[in-house]
Enzyme design. Structure first.
Site, PDB file in Angstrom:
ATOM      1  N   GLU A 290      55.839  65.142   6.512  1.00 43.17           N
ATOM      2  CA  GLU A 290      55.066  66.386   6.507  1.00 43.17           C
ATOM      3  C   GLU A 290      53.578  66.184   6.214  1.00 43.17           C
ATOM      4  O   GLU A 290      53.051  66.656   5.201  1.00 43.17           O
ATOM      5  CB  GLU A 290      55.671  67.364   5.496  1.00 43.17           C
ATOM      6  CG  GLU A 290      57.129  67.680   5.766  1.00 43.17           C
ATOM      7  CD  GLU A 290      57.713  68.700   4.790  1.00 43.17           C
ATOM      8  OE1 GLU A 290      57.028  69.102   3.836  1.00 43.17           O
ATOM      9  OE2 GLU A 290      58.875  69.118   4.998  1.00 43.17           O
TER      10      GLU A 290
ATOM     11  N   GLU B 266      65.117  67.617   7.729  1.00 39.36           N
ATOM     12  CA  GLU B 266      65.325  68.511   6.587  1.00 39.36           C
ATOM     13  C   GLU B 266      65.635  69.909   7.098  1.00 39.36           C
ATOM     14  O   GLU B 266      64.999  70.391   8.044  1.00 39.36           O
ATOM     15  CB  GLU B 266      64.083  68.628   5.697  1.00 39.36           C
ATOM     16  CG  GLU B 266      63.781  67.426   4.864  1.00 39.36           C
ATOM     17  CD  GLU B 266      62.542  67.604   3.995  1.00 39.36           C
ATOM     18  OE1 GLU B 266      62.208  68.754   3.615  1.00 39.36           O
ATOM     19  OE2 GLU B 266      61.903  66.587   3.725  1.00 39.36           O
TER      20      GLU B 266
ATOM     21  N   TYR C  66      62.597  75.215   7.974  1.00 37.51           N
ATOM     22  CA  TYR C  66      63.201  76.082   6.954  1.00 37.51           C
ATOM     23  C   TYR C  66      63.152  77.553   7.337  1.00 37.51           C
ATOM     24  O   TYR C  66      64.109  78.276   7.119  1.00 37.51           O
ATOM     25  CB  TYR C  66      62.482  75.899   5.606  1.00 37.51           C
ATOM     26  CG  TYR C  66      62.779  74.563   4.975  1.00 37.51           C
ATOM     27  CD1 TYR C  66      63.845  74.417   4.107  1.00 37.51           C
ATOM     28  CD2 TYR C  66      62.000  73.442   5.261  1.00 37.51           C
ATOM     29  CE1 TYR C  66      64.142  73.184   3.525  1.00 37.51           C
ATOM     30  CE2 TYR C  66      62.282  72.206   4.690  1.00 37.51           C
ATOM     31  CZ  TYR C  66      63.360  72.085   3.828  1.00 37.51           C
ATOM     32  OH  TYR C  66      63.656  70.873   3.272  1.00 37.51           O
TER      33      TYR C  66
ATOM     34  N   ARG D 207      68.759  59.890   3.771  1.00 36.08           N
ATOM     35  CA  ARG D 207      67.305  59.757   3.920  1.00 36.08           C
ATOM     36  C   ARG D 207      66.676  59.846   2.530  1.00 36.08           C
ATOM     37  O   ARG D 207      66.880  60.841   1.828  1.00 36.08           O
ATOM     38  CB  ARG D 207      66.780  60.878   4.820  1.00 36.08           C
ATOM     39  CG  ARG D 207      65.279  60.936   4.892  1.00 36.08           C
ATOM     40  CD  ARG D 207      64.731  62.026   5.819  1.00 36.08           C
ATOM     41  NE  ARG D 207      63.295  62.018   5.701  1.00 36.08           N
ATOM     42  CZ  ARG D 207      62.547  63.064   5.356  1.00 36.08           C
ATOM     43  NH1 ARG D 207      63.099  64.255   5.173  1.00 36.08           N
ATOM     44  NH2 ARG D 207      61.248  62.952   5.232  1.00 36.08           N
TER      45      ARG D 207
ATOM     46  N   HIS E  29      56.362  60.031   0.959  1.00 33.56           N
ATOM     47  CA  HIS E  29      56.757  61.423   0.695  1.00 33.56           C
ATOM     48  C   HIS E  29      55.960  61.887  -0.531  1.00 33.56           C
ATOM     49  O   HIS E  29      56.505  62.177  -1.586  1.00 33.56           O
ATOM     50  CB  HIS E  29      58.269  61.527   0.487  1.00 33.56           C
ATOM     51  CG  HIS E  29      58.826  62.914   0.644  1.00 33.56           C
ATOM     52  ND1 HIS E  29      59.889  63.219   1.474  1.00 33.56           N
ATOM     53  CD2 HIS E  29      58.488  64.088   0.081  1.00 33.56           C
ATOM     54  CE1 HIS E  29      60.176  64.508   1.410  1.00 33.56           C
ATOM     55  NE2 HIS E  29      59.334  65.061   0.552  1.00 33.56           N
TER      56      HIS E  29
ATOM     57  N   ASN F 202      61.372  69.024  10.225  1.00 30.40           N
ATOM     58  CA  ASN F 202      61.790  69.777   9.046  1.00 30.40           C
ATOM     59  C   ASN F 202      61.584  71.252   9.342  1.00 30.40           C
ATOM     60  O   ASN F 202      60.464  71.682   9.621  1.00 30.40           O
ATOM     61  CB  ASN F 202      60.957  69.388   7.822  1.00 30.40           C
ATOM     62  CG  ASN F 202      61.248  67.982   7.345  1.00 30.40           C
ATOM     63  OD1 ASN F 202      62.118  67.296   7.900  1.00 30.40           O
ATOM     64  ND2 ASN F 202      60.529  67.545   6.333  1.00 30.40           N
TER      65      ASN F 202
HETATM   66  O1  IFM Z   1      61.404  69.828  -1.338  1.00 30.91           O
HETATM   67  C1  IFM Z   1      60.658  69.867  -0.156  1.00 30.91           C
HETATM   68  C2  IFM Z   1      60.539  68.493   0.449  1.00 30.91           C
HETATM   69  O2  IFM Z   1      60.001  67.579  -0.439  1.00 30.91           O
HETATM   70  C3  IFM Z   1      59.653  68.547   1.662  1.00 30.91           C
HETATM   71  N1  IFM Z   1      60.084  69.571   2.585  1.00 30.91           N
HETATM   72  C4  IFM Z   1      60.363  70.878   2.047  1.00 30.91           C
HETATM   73  C5  IFM Z   1      61.288  70.783   0.861  1.00 30.91           C
HETATM   74  C6  IFM Z   1      61.571  72.185   0.293  1.00 30.91           C
HETATM   75  O3  IFM Z   1      60.386  72.804  -0.087  1.00 30.91           O
END
Ligand code: IFM
Length: 461
Positions: free
Chosen positions: A174, A359, A302, A85, A129, A300
């Site tokens: 995002e 992500e 985290y 990606r 992006h 995404n």
């Molecule tokens: O690096 C970023 C990415 O560009 C978008 N999502 C979160 C990642 C980590 O912060």
């Protein structure tokens, strides 16, 4: 040499057709910002403005991927990736934002896509992006509705050119970050601080996404089109009714504000009431446009958010430290269960269909390579934990079809510059030398096995 079969499965097992990949974004890796006719983006302007990024770091050179892409494709092959990606830099294609197509920009992505296909790696293209052409920001940026017209023109040009070979398209990455970090907190380009502008930006972004969907379908036969959201796994800090309500508001701010319009419910009424006059009028037809049917949702994820009621601020929410969680180098709590909860909630609450994790990953302070090795056991543990929860979600019936690690390689982490390393591959920036980290070797074995292996499954060749 040990084979992955020798290593125990510690988490779940994935379906044979599960798609394994890694992700990057143009401004974070390409460099070559003034080459071959590329125009200025808001991140060029922002990162060159004193005080905006860690140590004044910029994406001028980044990972020099613009020149080193053949080597990077070889690395992808070594990692056993089935999909990659990446994003297209809008200012390479349309240096002024609109009009005046830059053939050399298109030719770069032609080469990259052809190289990926030759290596048997499926390209997944993100169209936006975060690198808006600066001339469009000068004309009002995302809060200005005409930026949606410009986006559709740009999408048309890119998909006419690549649509014969690229079949997986992500319109936006995002949009929450684009709108709220770019136009409310000012942490990201273009660095504005204005709630009304941020909300206007969300409106334009959703319209731009929805209007791009049929264009992609028309230009790319059999295309699969989606959008990527960064979604929060929100937990109330306590069981008190006020904290629960605060968590609901935070969910509205982060998740429902995008999910509801995308899935045909319009903007959530509680948030519309909360934003009041700060929300510019939503033009007729926008709600229908935003809900253009899509083929998948990119998620995404985290870290989780613990939220409590806080009397001040427009949302009256405060994010508090997540209990008992270790944190990454970003200070983000590690809570793999949050991914499971989020996936189940999405599947339960929205008619989404296919989901992809576009992500997931972690920054840690990796040591520089020694004898060709970068041991990063905490990153392996992070991936193992999250993949285990992803497999568990699949076992519960969630139609999760793929996973992209963030990131293929260390890169420009926006306002944090080069101080945060998220890669499966270590990048020594002064020499641009790439070294596969232990997590990369581990991920390669996981892909081959289709199951989550123990951390010892680091097979180096
Ligand atoms: O690096 C970023 C990415 O560009 C978008 N999502 C979160 C990642 C980590 O912060």
């Amino acid at each position: 040499m040990a084979q992955h079969g020798d290593h125990p499965t510690v988490g779940g097992v994935f379906p044979a057709a599960f798609l394994w990949g890694a992700a990057t974004a143009a401004y974070q890796i390409e460099g070559a910002v003034r080459e071959d006719g590329r125009g200025e983006s808001i991140w060029d302007r922002f990162s060159h403005t004193p005080g905006k990024t860690h140590k004044g770091d910029t994406g001028d050179i980044a990972c020099d991927h613009y020149h080193r892409w053949p080597e990077d494709i070889r690395l992808m092959r070594e990692l056993n990736l089935k999909a990659y990606r990446f994003s297209i830099a809008w200012p390479r294609i349309l240096p002024r934002g609109r009009g005046g197509v830059n053939e050399r920009g298109l030719a770069f992505y032609d080469r990259l896509v052809d190289g990926l296909l030759a290596a048997d790696i499926t390209p997944w293209v993100t169209l936006y992006h975060w690198d808006l052409p600066q001339p469009l920001e000068d004309a009002g940026g995302w809060p200005n509705r005409s930026t949606a017209d410009a986006f559709v023109e740009y999408v048309n040009i890119v998909s006419r050119r690549l649509g014969d070979r690229v079949k997986n398209w992500i319109t936006l990455n995002e949009p929450w970050c684009v709108a709220f970090l770019g136009y409310l907190t000012g942490e990201h380009a273009p660095g504005r601080r204005d709630l009304r502008a941020a909300l206007a930006a969300t409106r334009t972004l959703l319209a731009a996404h929805g209007r791009a969907v049929p264009v992609l379908r028309a230009n790319s036969a059999g295309a699969r089109v989606g959008i990527t959201l960064n979604l929060a796994a929100v937990y109330p800090a306590s069981d008190s009714p006020v904290d629960r309500e605060a968590a609901h508001r935070y969910d509205g701010f982060f998740n429902r504000w995008f999910l509801d319009p995308l899935y045909g419910r319009g903007y959530p009424a509680d948030m519309v009431a909360l934003y009041g006059d700060n929300l510019p009028p939503v033009p007729a037809g926008d709600i229908e446009v935003a809900a253009a049917p899509i083929d998948f949702l990119g998620v995404n994820y985290y870290s989780p958010s613990a939220v409590r009621h806080e009397p001040s601020g427009p949302l009256q929410v405060g994010v508090v430290p997540f209990p008992d969680a270790e944190v990454t180098a970003m200070g983000w709590p590690v809570y793999p269960r949050g991914l499971f909860d989020l996936l189940l909630r999405l599947h339960r609450d929205y008619p989404i269909g296919a989901l992809y994790i576009t992500e997931n990953g972690a920054a840690y302070d990796d040591p520089p390579p020694a004898n060709g090795r970068v041991p990063d056991p905490r990153r392996i543990a992070y991936y193992a934990g999250h993949l285990t929860e992803a497999a568990r979600a699949i076992a519960e019936g969630v139609p999760l079809h793929g996973y992209f690690a963030w990131s293929l390689m260390d890169n420009f982490e926006w306002a944090h510059g080069y101080s945060k390393r998220f890669g499966l591959v270590y990048v020594d920036y002064p020499t641009q030398q790439r070294t596969i980290k232990d997590s990369g070797y581990w991920y390669r074995e996981v892909i081959a096995a289709g199951r989550v292996l123990s951390p010892e499954a680091v097979v180096r060749s």
